[in-house]
Write an enzyme that holds these catalytic residues in place. Structure first.
Site, PDB file in Angstrom:
ATOM      1  N   HIS A  53     -38.831 -13.869 -21.999  1.00  0.00           N
ATOM      2  CA  HIS A  53     -40.031 -13.504 -21.091  1.00  0.00           C
ATOM      3  C   HIS A  53     -38.993 -13.505 -19.687  1.00  0.00           C
ATOM      4  CE1 HIS A  53     -43.469 -16.023 -22.959  1.00  0.00           C
ATOM      5  NE2 HIS A  53     -42.962 -14.900 -23.630  1.00  0.00           N
ATOM      6  N   TYR A 182     -48.810 -21.220 -15.540  1.00  0.00           N
ATOM      7  CA  TYR A 182     -48.911 -22.585 -14.945  1.00  0.00           C
ATOM      8  C   TYR A 182     -49.932 -22.514 -14.090  1.00  0.00           C
ATOM      9  CZ  TYR A 182     -44.170 -23.402 -16.599  1.00  0.00           C
ATOM     10  OH  TYR A 182     -42.871 -23.467 -17.197  1.00  0.00           O
ATOM     11  N   PRO A 273     -41.799 -32.473 -17.519  1.00  0.00           N
ATOM     12  CA  PRO A 273     -41.371 -31.390 -18.444  1.00  0.00           C
ATOM     13  C   PRO A 273     -41.977 -30.135 -17.660  1.00  0.00           C
ATOM     14  CG  PRO A 273     -43.450 -32.781 -18.927  1.00  0.00           C
ATOM     15  CD  PRO A 273     -42.762 -33.688 -18.105  1.00  0.00           C
ATOM     16  N   LYS A 277     -36.919 -28.269 -18.050  1.00  0.00           N
ATOM     17  CA  LYS A 277     -35.347 -28.239 -17.944  1.00  0.00           C
ATOM     18  C   LYS A 277     -34.528 -29.450 -18.552  1.00  0.00           C
ATOM     19  CE  LYS A 277     -35.011 -25.476 -14.483  1.00  0.00           C
ATOM     20  NZ  LYS A 277     -34.642 -24.254 -15.074  1.00  0.00           N
ATOM     21  N   TYR A 366     -35.878 -21.525 -11.836  1.00  0.00           N
ATOM     22  CA  TYR A 366     -36.709 -21.697 -13.385  1.00  0.00           C
ATOM     23  C   TYR A 366     -35.752 -20.906 -14.120  1.00  0.00           C
ATOM     24  CZ  TYR A 366     -40.584 -20.987 -16.410  1.00  0.00           C
ATOM     25  OH  TYR A 366     -41.290 -21.255 -17.339  1.00  0.00           O
TER      26      TYR A 366
HETATM   27  C1  PHB Z   1     -43.322 -25.357 -23.652  1.00  0.00           C
HETATM   28  O1  PHB Z   1     -43.334 -24.381 -24.219  1.00  0.00           O
HETATM   29  O2  PHB Z   1     -43.271 -26.348 -24.501  1.00  0.00           O
HETATM   30  C2  PHB Z   1     -43.041 -25.727 -22.367  1.00  0.00           C
HETATM   31  C3  PHB Z   1     -42.730 -24.452 -21.478  1.00  0.00           C
HETATM   32  C4  PHB Z   1     -42.522 -24.456 -20.234  1.00  0.00           C
HETATM   33  C5  PHB Z   1     -42.795 -25.801 -19.454  1.00  0.00           C
HETATM   34  C6  PHB Z   1     -42.926 -26.959 -20.439  1.00  0.00           C
HETATM   35  C7  PHB Z   1     -43.019 -26.793 -21.753  1.00  0.00           C
HETATM   36  O3  PHB Z   1     -42.379 -25.957 -18.176  1.00  0.00           O
END
Ligand code: PHB
Length: 372
Positions: A53, A182, A273, A277, A366
């Site tokens: 991505h 997000y 989460p 990280k 990120y």
């Molecule tokens: C996930 O795909 O589990 C995931 C992706 C991004 C995040 C947290 C979890 O910030």
């Protein structure tokens, strides 16, 4: 890494192989982690199945804004590949090489970590035994015996807990987006992630004391629809394969080394989460530790082992700051008299989506900052 360099080592795993291969965790891998796995020769399936991505969407006020991480960071990307799959790949590689990997074997106590021959007392299927070694890497998580094995007078720690948790589901539904979303909403945060072209991974902010029994599949989907709503966009539902609640906390313990005991990953630090990280920091710790062990064992140079804690903590605190920042920008605060926090969050989001330098700051954190 030690195996590849012919350094004898034993891995103790408290749980069964089946348990660790099926435990659901986050699935966002930084480029540095991908490169490390490639160095170890365990990236074959990740390259084949991982989804690369180059951006994410920030959704707020019912509108989406793309952050082009690749363009903002000189071409860096992240890879979507579940942590459990990495665990499977590492186990397969280990078993193939024949090194000892003892499942269902719990470390009970540590001894003589200040001396030349530290010990681990462990209990496996054939009862208790002592393992004597030159160095112990405690990669045993937040609840393990590694951190409590450090001298209490020397160990310091600090942390923060958040007034919310994440409810995560794995659904047999094609993702409704190409990149992660997000989403900030007045009903709370939501995240749309994925595992494959057929499987979606979705999260909802819930109360810290939420019980999974109170969240039927139907209630989860209704809430996801409401939070992620955007004109002209729809969310595809599918059977829920798995669901669970993850607490949110930030925590760091230091130093990460005393004598011949080295803490790595969640044994020393936890991040919420948001931004995923946790695994990446753990991989970074063991990479630094592996290089330090090699320098010590192969060249008799202990300077990297001596620098281990400081080297790791620099990156740990950077990730602490980023994870806290992302988390507090996106989650609805349960106590928010007058809506002050909510307004601040919207102002921050608008800034990140309108200023290239603010977006770049998000993007470089990120995708992962390697050396600080
Ligand atoms: C996930 O795909 O589990 C995931 C992706 C991004 C995040 C947290 C979890 O910030």
């Amino acid at each position: 890494m030690l195996d590849l360099h012919g350094i004898d080592n034993v891995v103790l795993e408290a749980r069964s192989r089946d348990y660790v291969e099926h435990r659901q965790r986050a699935g966002l891998i930084e480029q540095a982690t991908v490169n490390f796995l490639a160095e170890l020769g365990v990236d074959e399936r990740l390259r084949r199945e991982g989804l690369v991505h180059g951006g994410i969407e920030l959704r707020f006020d019912g509108r989406g804004h793309r952050i082009a991480m690749d363009e903002l960071t000189g071409g860096r990307t992240v890879t979507i590949y579940a942590q459990t799959e990495i665990v499977k790949d590492l186990i397969a590689a280990r078993l193939q090489r024949g090194g000892p990997l003892l499942f269902d074997t719990e470390a009970l106590a540590l001894g003589d970590i200040d001396g030349e021959r530290p010990r681990v007392r462990a209990c496996g299927s054939e009862g208790e035994f002592d393992l004597e070694c030159e160095l112990i890497a405690a990669c045993d998580g937040f609840h393990g015996i590694g951190r409590p094995g450090m001298p209490p007078a020397l160990l310091r720690s600090a942390g923060h807990s958040y007034p919310y948790a994440w409810l995560g589901i794995l659904a047999e539904a094609p993702p409704s987006c190409d990149e992660l979303i997000y989403c900030h909403s007045d009903r709370g945060f939501a995240l749309h992630s994925m595992r494959s072209p057929e499987v979606s991974r979705l999260y909802l902010q819930v109360a810290p004391d939420a019980r999974i029994e109170d969240w039927s599949d139907q209630r989860i989907w209704e809430e996801l629809h409401l939070r992620l709503a955007q004109d002209g966009w729809s969310l595809t539902e599918g059977p829920v394969l798995e669901k669970g609640i993850t607490p949110m906390r930030s925590f760091v313990a230091w130093p990460m080394r005393h004598g011949r005991l080295f803490l790595a990953g969640d044994a020393a630090h936890i991040v919420p989460p948001t931004g995923a990280k946790g695994l990446n920091l753990a991989a970074w710790d063991v990479h630094i530790l592996g290089e330090a062990i090699l320098a010590s064992f192969e060249q008799g140079n202990d300077s990297l082992l001596d620098a281990y804690s400081d080297t790791c903590l620099c990156r740990v605190w950077r990730a602490q700051d980023f994870s806290y920042w992302m988390t507090t920008m996106l989650h609805a605060e349960p106590e928010d008299p007058g809506g002050y926090s909510r307004r601040l969050q919207l102002a921050r989001l608008a800034y990140v989506c309108s200023s290239e330098s603010a977006a770049r700051s998000l993007a470089e954190n990120y995708v992962g900052i390697e050396r600080i």
